[in-house]
Structures are given as C-alpha cells and as structure tokens.
Design a protein around this motif. Structure first.
Motif, PDB file in Angstrom:
ATOM      1  N   TYR A  75      27.509  20.975   1.701  1.00 59.84           N
ATOM      2  CA  TYR A  75      28.336  21.295   0.541  1.00 59.84           C
ATOM      3  C   TYR A  75      28.972  22.663   0.796  1.00 59.84           C
ATOM      4  N   CYS A  76      30.277  22.734   0.623  1.00 57.45           N
ATOM      5  CA  CYS A  76      30.940  24.032   0.808  1.00 57.45           C
ATOM      6  C   CYS A  76      30.880  24.870  -0.461  1.00 57.45           C
ATOM      7  N   GLY A  77      30.638  24.225  -1.613  1.00 62.89           N
ATOM      8  CA  GLY A  77      30.573  24.935  -2.881  1.00 62.89           C
ATOM      9  C   GLY A  77      31.950  25.204  -3.474  1.00 62.89           C
ATOM     10  N   THR A  78      31.963  25.686  -4.700  1.00 60.67           N
ATOM     11  CA  THR A  78      33.213  26.020  -5.369  1.00 60.67           C
ATOM     12  C   THR A  78      33.782  27.322  -4.819  1.00 60.67           C
ATOM     13  N   PRO A  79      35.107  27.487  -4.891  1.00 58.24           N
ATOM     14  CA  PRO A  79      35.692  28.762  -4.455  1.00 58.24           C
ATOM     15  C   PRO A  79      35.512  29.878  -5.474  1.00 58.24           C
ATOM     16  N   LEU A  80      35.151  29.514  -6.717  1.00 56.96           N
ATOM     17  CA  LEU A  80      34.918  30.494  -7.781  1.00 56.96           C
ATOM     18  C   LEU A  80      33.590  30.203  -8.474  1.00 56.96           C
ATOM     19  N   LYS A  81      33.043  31.212  -9.152  1.00 49.91           N
ATOM     20  CA  LYS A  81      31.842  31.019  -9.955  1.00 49.91           C
ATOM     21  C   LYS A  81      32.258  30.466 -11.312  1.00 49.91           C
ATOM     22  N   TYR A  82      31.623  29.373 -11.706  1.00 50.10           N
ATOM     23  CA  TYR A  82      31.983  28.712 -12.948  1.00 50.10           C
ATOM     24  C   TYR A  82      30.869  28.723 -13.989  1.00 50.10           C
ATOM     25  N   SER A  83      29.766  29.419 -13.726  1.00 47.59           N
ATOM     26  CA  SER A  83      28.712  29.594 -14.719  1.00 47.59           C
ATOM     27  C   SER A  83      27.867  30.785 -14.292  1.00 47.59           C
ATOM     28  N   PHE A  84      27.083  31.301 -15.237  1.00 44.70           N
ATOM     29  CA  PHE A  84      26.245  32.457 -14.915  1.00 44.70           C
ATOM     30  C   PHE A  84      25.043  32.072 -14.063  1.00 44.70           C
ATOM     31  N   SER A  85      24.800  30.787 -13.886  1.00 47.14           N
ATOM     32  CA  SER A  85      23.771  30.366 -12.929  1.00 47.14           C
ATOM     33  C   SER A  85      24.254  30.558 -11.496  1.00 47.14           C
ATOM     34  N   GLU A  86      25.532  30.879 -11.327  1.00 50.74           N
ATOM     35  CA  GLU A  86      26.108  31.067  -9.992  1.00 50.74           C
ATOM     36  C   GLU A  86      26.322  32.538  -9.628  1.00 50.74           C
ATOM     37  N   VAL A  87      25.794  33.465 -10.438  1.00 51.98           N
ATOM     38  CA  VAL A  87      26.102  34.884 -10.207  1.00 51.98           C
ATOM     39  C   VAL A  87      25.662  35.359  -8.824  1.00 51.98           C
ATOM     40  N   ASN A  88      24.643  34.742  -8.258  1.00 51.59           N
ATOM     41  CA  ASN A  88      24.163  35.156  -6.933  1.00 51.59           C
ATOM     42  C   ASN A  88      24.751  34.335  -5.789  1.00 51.59           C
ATOM     43  N   HIS A  89      25.647  33.403  -6.106  1.00 47.23           N
ATOM     44  CA  HIS A  89      26.297  32.631  -5.052  1.00 47.23           C
ATOM     45  C   HIS A  89      27.252  33.513  -4.243  1.00 47.23           C
ATOM     46  N   LYS A  90      27.343  33.246  -2.975  1.00 46.69           N
ATOM     47  CA  LYS A  90      28.336  33.875  -2.110  1.00 46.69           C
ATOM     48  C   LYS A  90      29.420  32.829  -1.844  1.00 46.69           C
ATOM     49  N   LYS A  91      30.513  32.917  -2.568  1.00 48.11           N
ATOM     50  CA  LYS A  91      31.575  31.924  -2.435  1.00 48.11           C
ATOM     51  C   LYS A  91      32.344  32.146  -1.135  1.00 48.11           C
ATOM     52  N   SER A  92      32.754  31.023  -0.542  1.00 53.81           N
ATOM     53  CA  SER A  92      33.368  31.114   0.786  1.00 53.81           C
ATOM     54  C   SER A  92      34.181  29.866   1.088  1.00 53.81           C
ATOM     55  N   VAL A  93      34.887  29.922   2.202  1.00 52.20           N
ATOM     56  CA  VAL A  93      35.581  28.779   2.781  1.00 52.20           C
ATOM     57  C   VAL A  93      34.808  28.368   4.033  1.00 52.20           C
ATOM     58  N   THR A  94      34.459  27.097   4.134  1.00 56.96           N
ATOM     59  CA  THR A  94      33.714  26.604   5.300  1.00 56.96           C
ATOM     60  C   THR A  94      34.685  26.178   6.394  1.00 56.96           C
ATOM     61  N   VAL A  95      34.500  26.739   7.581  1.00 57.90           N
ATOM     62  CA  VAL A  95      35.351  26.427   8.733  1.00 57.90           C
ATOM     63  C   VAL A  95      34.485  25.763   9.799  1.00 57.90           C
ATOM     64  N   VAL A  96      34.914  24.613  10.277  1.00 56.73           N
ATOM     65  CA  VAL A  96      34.138  23.830  11.245  1.00 56.73           C
ATOM     66  C   VAL A  96      34.925  23.671  12.540  1.00 56.73           C
ATOM     67  N   GLN A  97      34.325  24.102  13.639  1.00 56.96           N
ATOM     68  CA  GLN A  97      34.881  23.882  14.973  1.00 56.96           C
ATOM     69  C   GLN A  97      34.100  22.738  15.608  1.00 56.96           C
ATOM     70  N   PHE A  98      34.764  21.604  15.797  1.00 57.60           N
ATOM     71  CA  PHE A  98      34.105  20.367  16.213  1.00 57.60           C
ATOM     72  C   PHE A  98      34.639  19.978  17.591  1.00 57.60           C
ATOM     73  N   ASP A  99      33.956  20.456  18.653  1.00 55.85           N
ATOM     74  CA  ASP A  99      34.426  20.202  20.010  1.00 55.85           C
ATOM     75  C   ASP A  99      33.833  18.933  20.616  1.00 55.85           C
ATOM     76  N   SER A 100      32.582  18.660  20.304  1.00 59.30           N
ATOM     77  CA  SER A 100      31.947  17.432  20.780  1.00 59.30           C
ATOM     78  C   SER A 100      30.827  17.072  19.816  1.00 59.30           C
ATOM     79  N   LYS A 101      30.220  15.911  20.007  1.00 60.77           N
ATOM     80  CA  LYS A 101      29.161  15.474  19.104  1.00 60.77           C
ATOM     81  C   LYS A 101      27.975  16.436  19.126  1.00 60.77           C
TER      82      LYS A 101
END
Length: 372
Positions: free
Chosen positions: A223-249
C-alpha cells in the motif's frame, strides 16, 4: 521498468468540515514534480480517485488538470476505481483518451491488461478495480465464491497470467494483516479480508484502500498510502510517493519520495493556559485540553492562534469517569456491525449468541454489505 505507485487521492474530501481541495491541488503539483524528476515509464493510481461517488465540479476539474499534466509528460497512466468512486465518472472520457491513458473503472469479468516494454523485455500490468463477491459471482456464476478471497482468486484465475513474465497487479482491496486507520471505511468484521496468497503470480502488487503506507507479508505487496493525512489517526504517518524500479523478477527496488503538505496535521495536549502560549500556526490542529473544568470560549480563543483548529476535546478526571461509567456501545463508528449487534444482543438477553445464531448474523451482514 520504473513506475510510480499512487492511490487514495480522495479528491474533494472534507475533513472535519474543512475542504481539502486546496491541499490536494498543492500535493498533486508536488507529485507532478516528483514524477518529472523520477521520469518513470508509468504512473499507477490504485483506486479511490474521488472521495464520494458524485464528486463536485471542482474535484473533477482538479483531477482533469492532474491527468492532463501527466498526459503531457508522455508516460503511461493506469487508473482503477475504488470503493469510494463512481465507476462511470472515473471512466468519463476514456474513449477519447490518448493511447497512454488507461482506465479500468468497473469489473466486467474481462482481463484488462497493459503491456509495456523496456530494455529487459515486456512487463504486464493487470488492472483489477474494487470488487465484492457478488460482483464476481455475477460474471462467473459457475464458480464457488463465498468470500472476498474467493472473489479475488477467481478474478485472477480468469486473467490467465503467464508467471514466466514480469507481472504487476493494480488492485483496491483490504489484505489480511494490514493496518487500518480511522479515515477508512469501516469493514464488516473482517469480511472484506483478502489472503495475500492469492497474489502469488504477481511480482509486484500495487494496492489501494488503506491510508497508511505499508507492506503486507512481502515487500512487493504494498500500500502506498494517501498523499495527505485525512484523520488524526494518521498524524504519525510519513506520506510519500512510492517509486518502483522493476528490472527483473528478482530485482525490484522500492523507494519512497516524501511529500510535504500545505498544512500539517497534528495534536496538542495540555492545559489551556499553556496551549494559548503556543506559536501561531495554520496547521490542522486537534487540541486536547487537560484542564479539570471547561474553559469558557476556549474554541473561539484558540482560533486566534490556530485558525485551522479542527477539533477541541477534554481529557480530565471528569471525562474519564464518564467514559468508564458509560454502559452500552462505545464509539460505535469504530466498531463493525457484527460487534454492534453482538453487544446489543448481550445487553438485551444477558447471553452470548450461540454458533448458529452468530453465523446467521454474519451471513446476513455480508449479504447486505455485498448488495449495498
């Protein structure tokens, strides 16, 4: 092959009656800058594009601007619908989209696959929008589908995945073992759980639905998660964009590019006199006062310091006594319907349901959930 994994934009969402449109516009522009820097081959958006089935005009215009910017970069964008979306609105204009924009808004039993090529060969991206057992059962009535795991298993079986190739699945479901938070839709006592074993044919699973970034069982079910915090249960979340480099299996590298919001979301717990001395801030604030007596006009006074204060609560001996002495169901919004009914039955009859009764209620709830 490099791709960016996004989900749960929830465009148009309101948090404690505050519109998030300005914050979402800000964060989507930031995501675009990350995409420009990373230069991926594709962007995957794993559902819950909008927050409600009938989004506002400003929400639709914001998404349109974002997709237009992605389109101008010439990369492939793949979008599935989530449980919050209207499949028809997510699909709007899809027939006129350029060849590198791909949508799979509603499940129709068919395989929606996009194949991209890099220096190492081809990668197959399978698009599976949010499904319930009833949805899959309607497409394959001959299959035995009892629960959500069965539904996803049957949907995947009909994809005819070639496991010798590099395979990516984009899906929007709750996988057993993942961690929920308060801003997500309450499930029915775990009835929507998916066993991660159904994803064994895929090298990477780009999941949406849960708001906290996390892996489930293996690094590549994510799960990459939301780009923003949408509730106070998320105050400790570190929001981010997930980047995947997929070269082989056997060579998949996952990195997270941090996001900085327009307004941070945080909590302050203290007595009023101390909170009132805090530096001014336009963050989204939840204030928990520990004073033993209520403070007159506390909210209006605190708005002078925190114009975006979202919630004011008290935590003292009086509120704790009320909480400990209250009978019946506590915080019903945090319970699923089976737990609520079980509590109701126990308080009315002074007994627990037997196994047959419990199974009847679970089956009835699941039937209602599927049909809703």
């Amino acid at each position: 092959m490099k791709f960016v994994h996004l989900s749960d934009l929830h465009i148009g969402k309101r948090v404690n009656e505050f519109s998030m449109i300005e914050d979402q516009d800000f964060i989507l522009k930031q995501i675009l800058e990350i995409v420009k820097k990373e230069k991926p081959d594709a962007v995957l958006i794993a559902g819950d594009i909008y927050d409600i089935p009938q989004p506002s005009v400003e929400a639709m215009l914001l998404l349109d601007r974002f997709l237009d910017e992605l389109s101008s970069l010439g990369l492939h964008t793949m979008i599935i619908s989530g449980n919050h979306d209207s499949a028809e609105r997510v699909a709007f204009g899809s027939k006129r989209m350029v060849s590198h924009m791909h949508t799979c808004p509603a499940y129709d039993g068919k395989t929606h696959k996009v194949t991209l090529t890099d220096k190492n060969g081809e990668v197959d991206f399978y698009m599976l929008p949010y499904i319930k057992p009833a949805i899959v059962r309607a497409q394959f009535p001959e299959e035995e589908i009892v629960d959500y795991t069965d539904a996803v298993k049957v949907a995947i079986a009909h994809m005819n995945v070639d496991v010798t190739r590099r395979n990516v699945l984009i899906a929007h479901q709750f996988v057993t073992g993942a961690t929920r938070c308060d801003s997500e839709e309450i499930s029915i006592g775990g009835l929507d759980n998916i066993d991660a074993g159904v994803f064994s044919q895929f090298d990477y699973v780009a999941l949406g639905h849960l708001h906290g970034p996390q892996k489930v069982q293996r690094d590549t079910i994510r799960y990459c998660g939301t780009p923003l915090k949408y509730s106070f249960s998320e105050v400790n979340h570190k929001k981010s964009v997930t980047v995947v480099q997929f070269d082989s299996k056997d060579d998949i590298k996952i990195t997270e590019q941090p996001l900085k919001p327009l307004h941070e979301m945080r909590e302050i717990r203290d007595i009023f006199s101390s909170v009132f001395l805090c530096p001014k801030s336009d963050d989204y604030i939840r204030v928990i006062l520990t004073d033993e007596t209520p403070i007159p006009d506390a909210l209006s006074d605190l708005r002078k310091i925190f114009p975006n204060i979202m919630r004011l609560e008290y935590d003292n001996s009086r509120t704790r006594l009320i909480d400990s002495g209250t009978q019946g169901i506590q915080n019903p919004k945090q319970l699923d319907p089976y737990e609520i009914f079980s509590t109701f039955y126990r308080e009315r009859t002074q007994n627990e349901m037997d196994q047959k009764q419990a199974q009847f209620i679970k089956d009835l709830i699941q039937q209602i959930w599927e049909e809703s």
